[in-house]
Design a protein around this motif. Structure first.
Motif, PDB file in Angstrom:
ATOM      1  N   GLU A   1       0.598  -1.054  -0.472  1.00 46.66           N
ATOM      2  CA  GLU A   1      -0.252   0.129  -0.489  1.00 46.66           C
ATOM      3  C   GLU A   1       0.441   1.125   0.298  1.00 46.66           C
ATOM      4  OE1 GLU A   1      -2.619  -0.282   3.198  1.00 46.66           O
ATOM      5  OE2 GLU A   1      -4.172  -1.559   2.249  1.00 46.66           O
ATOM      6  N   GLY A   2       2.120   1.322   0.808  1.00 46.11           N
ATOM      7  CA  GLY A   2       3.002   2.018   0.907  1.00 46.11           C
ATOM      8  C   GLY A   2       3.251   2.621  -0.398  1.00 46.11           C
ATOM      9  N   SER A   3       4.346   1.865  -1.227  1.00 48.39           N
ATOM     10  CA  SER A   3       4.356   1.426  -2.440  1.00 48.39           C
ATOM     11  C   SER A   3       3.720   2.171  -3.333  1.00 48.39           C
ATOM     12  CB  SER A   3       5.233   0.809  -2.623  1.00 48.39           C
ATOM     13  OG  SER A   3       4.385  -0.875  -3.117  1.00 48.39           O
ATOM     14  N   ASN A   4       2.568   1.764  -3.191  1.00 46.12           N
ATOM     15  CA  ASN A   4       1.142   2.211  -3.831  1.00 46.12           C
ATOM     16  C   ASN A   4       1.048   4.268  -3.967  1.00 46.12           C
ATOM     17  OD1 ASN A   4       0.349   0.246  -5.970  1.00 46.12           O
ATOM     18  ND2 ASN A   4      -1.054  -0.777  -4.457  1.00 46.12           N
ATOM     19  N   ALA A   5       1.066   4.471  -2.467  1.00 47.44           N
ATOM     20  CA  ALA A   5       1.414   5.791  -2.727  1.00 47.44           C
ATOM     21  C   ALA A   5       2.677   6.340  -3.125  1.00 47.44           C
ATOM     22  CB  ALA A   5       1.191   6.378  -1.085  1.00 47.44           C
ATOM     23  N   MET A   6       3.979   5.953  -3.534  1.00 50.41           N
ATOM     24  CA  MET A   6       5.227   5.910  -3.987  1.00 50.41           C
ATOM     25  C   MET A   6       4.802   6.207  -6.110  1.00 50.41           C
ATOM     26  SD  MET A   6       8.216   4.195  -2.025  1.00 50.41           S
ATOM     27  CE  MET A   6       9.388   4.751  -3.249  1.00 50.41           C
TER      28      MET A   6
END
Ligand SMILES: [Mg+2]
Lengths: 119, 391
Positions: free
Chosen positions: B333-338
């Motif tokens: 989810e965090g890397s999706n935000a990136m």
């Protein structure tokens, strides 16, 4: 004892459920804070296992809502989350959480926390 | 390639830990995209504005040139033709599509694993219950209303033991009877011998009676009374011979009968002893098997209990490690935000490039017009006025 497992991860709910059912507890699952509040309106609970990072209503928001509601404010809460930053822990404890466990947790630790809170 | 491999590994293995590799690849992809974007902005402003070149040479993202002789012809490459940006966009789309699928795949794998362990645990506890019931039936007689099999077996063992003793005693009695009958047979034989001497005596007295009769005839009238005695003696001899014959016959029959009884008794005793001993041995074997089965059930129950403990602790380990699925999901989810940020950066860069391009074209045009006007201006005041004109 009737215990709520509030987590947006189905795997985590299943793991918490397995660990506690093995010790003879009844488990009610909720996907996020709002879901838990809706389900708590229709039933009682002896304890809540709460995730922090959830959609719709996260764990901290749920704790704030719980504080306002006399019917559920006395139900002990064990916060179970990957966000083990001290700030998050302090916030959860300040909002009335009774215990804190980091993921991945060990079954014995969860059972010990539940036992301690339920006396 | 590294990114694709990480995605394939994460998808095919369904392992939450491999998701960490995926996250790293996503971060690397995002960093590469940001690098391209930064390169696009690094235009050296100190260069002669007429010849603008992108500093990042590998590969040059875009170029802008204009000729003083023909100030209206400004040549540029449109930004949207940059293959690196197109490639980055494609990779972003792919990364986001995969990142969206990985949590579901790892969750499915986690559920399948948990289900398998639960079914294993279910089977062990069923087997454990069966073993306990089996053992209880043997040792406690649970639920059947009968005494426990093991106790019955133990009692039977005692009964068999005392039966064995009775049979041994019976055989002993039988052997003693045979012995007694045999010695009786011997006594009968000696009785027959006795009869023979009686016969001998009878023969002799018959001879004496005959001699006496001869002597009586010789002495004539005087021997008359003597003759009567001899007659009586003959009668007695006949009676004795008759009697001893009868006794001999009786004794003979008795002897044969005795011999037959002795033989049959020995035979019967042997057969009964053998049959009963065989039966006893079979019963004893059955009882020993039951007692052994009770022990086997016991160790079986213990083995199952040990297996259940192993499975339970394995399940605990699995449950603990599966929690990484949730951690991986949050990382994705965090890397999706990136990835979202990188995507927005690309869009912003493209807009900025477009604006920069237009501005540069204006500057170049202005400068070429200024130079033309300066060349044509006559007075100092005109020149100064031209120089003061801003963009
Ligand atoms: Mg969560």
């Amino acid at each position: 004892m009737k215990i709520f497992a509030v987590d947006d991860s189905a795997t985590m709910r299943k793991i918490v459920s397995l660990a506690l059912k093995g010790a003879g507890h009844e488990i009610i699952e909720a996907e996020h804070g709002k879901d838990a509040l809706a389900k708590l309106a229709g039933t009682t609970a002896d304890c809540i296992i709460l995730d922090i990072n959830m959609p719709e209503m996260n764990g901290l928001e749920f704790l704030a809502e719980r504080k306002k509601s006399p019917s559920i404010s006395k139900i002990p809460v064990i916060v179970l989350t990957t966000q083990d930053e001290s700030g998050m822990k302090d916030q959860a404890l300040a909002l009335g959480a009774n215990a804190f466990l980091g993921k991945p947790f060990q079954k014995e630790d969860l059972l010990a926390s539940v036992k301690k809170l339920l006396g | 390639m590294a990114f694709g491999a990480a995605v394939l590994a994460a998808v095919s293995c369904g392992s939450s830990l491999l998701g960490l590799g995926l996250v790293g690849a996503l971060a690397a992809a995002a960093a590469a995209i940001l690098g391209i974007v930064v390169g696009l902005f690094a235009i050296d402003r100190r260069e002669d504005p007429v010849q603008v070149q992108v500093v990042d040479e590998a590969p040059p993202a875009w170029a802008l040139s204009v000729s003083l002789a023909q100030p209206d012809r400004v040549e540029t490459k449109p930004a949207l033709e940059f293959p690196e940006l197109d490639d980055a966009r494609k990779r972003l789309r792919f990364a986001r599509a995969v990142a969206g699928k990985v949590p579901q795949l790892t969750e499915d794998a986690a559920f399948a694993l948990i289900e398998r362990f639960e079914s294993m645990r279910g089977n062990t506890s069923k087997a454990s219950v069966s073993a306990r019931l089996f053992k209880a039936a043997l040792t406690e007689g649970a639920g059947s209303g009968h005494p426990p099999v093991a106790i019955q077996a133990e009692q039977t063992r005692h009964v068999i033991k005392s039966q064995r003793e009775s049979i041994a005693l019976m055989a002993e009695h039988s052997r003693q009877s045979s012995k007694d009958l045999r010695s009786m047979g011997k006594e009968l034989e000696s009785g027959m011998d006795l009869l023979k001497s009686i016969e001998e005596i009878t023969e002799r007295s018959r001879l004496i009676a005959f001699n006496m009769a001869v002597e009586a005839a010789r002495i004539g009238e005087k021997g008359r009374g003597f003759k009567v005695i001899v007659g009586e003696l003959r009668k007695l001899n006949d009676m004795t011979a008759d009697f001893s014959g009868q006794v001999a016959e009786l004794l003979g029959r008795f002897r044969d009968y005795n011999a037959s009884i002795v033989g049959r008794l020995a035979e019967e005793t042997d057969r009964v002893s053998r049959d009963v001993a065989g039966g006893m041995e079979a019963a004893e074997r059955a009882v020993e098997s039951l007692i052994a089965a009770s022990g086997t059930a016991d160790s079986f129950a213990h083995e199952i209990a040990a297996l259940a403990v192993v499975i339970d602790s394995d399940l605990d380990g699995v449950l603990e490690s599966l929690q990484f699925q949730d951690i991986t999901r949050q990382m994705i989810e965090g890397s999706n935000a990136m990835l979202d940020e990188a995507s927005a950066d690309i869009d912003a860069s493209l807009t900025a490039i477009g604006r920069l391009e237009a501005a540069r074209r204006n500057v170049i045009l202005l400068e070429s017009i200024r130079k033309t006007l300066l060349a044509r201006s006559k007075t100092r005041g005109e020149k100064e006025a031209i120089m003061e004109v801003k963009e």
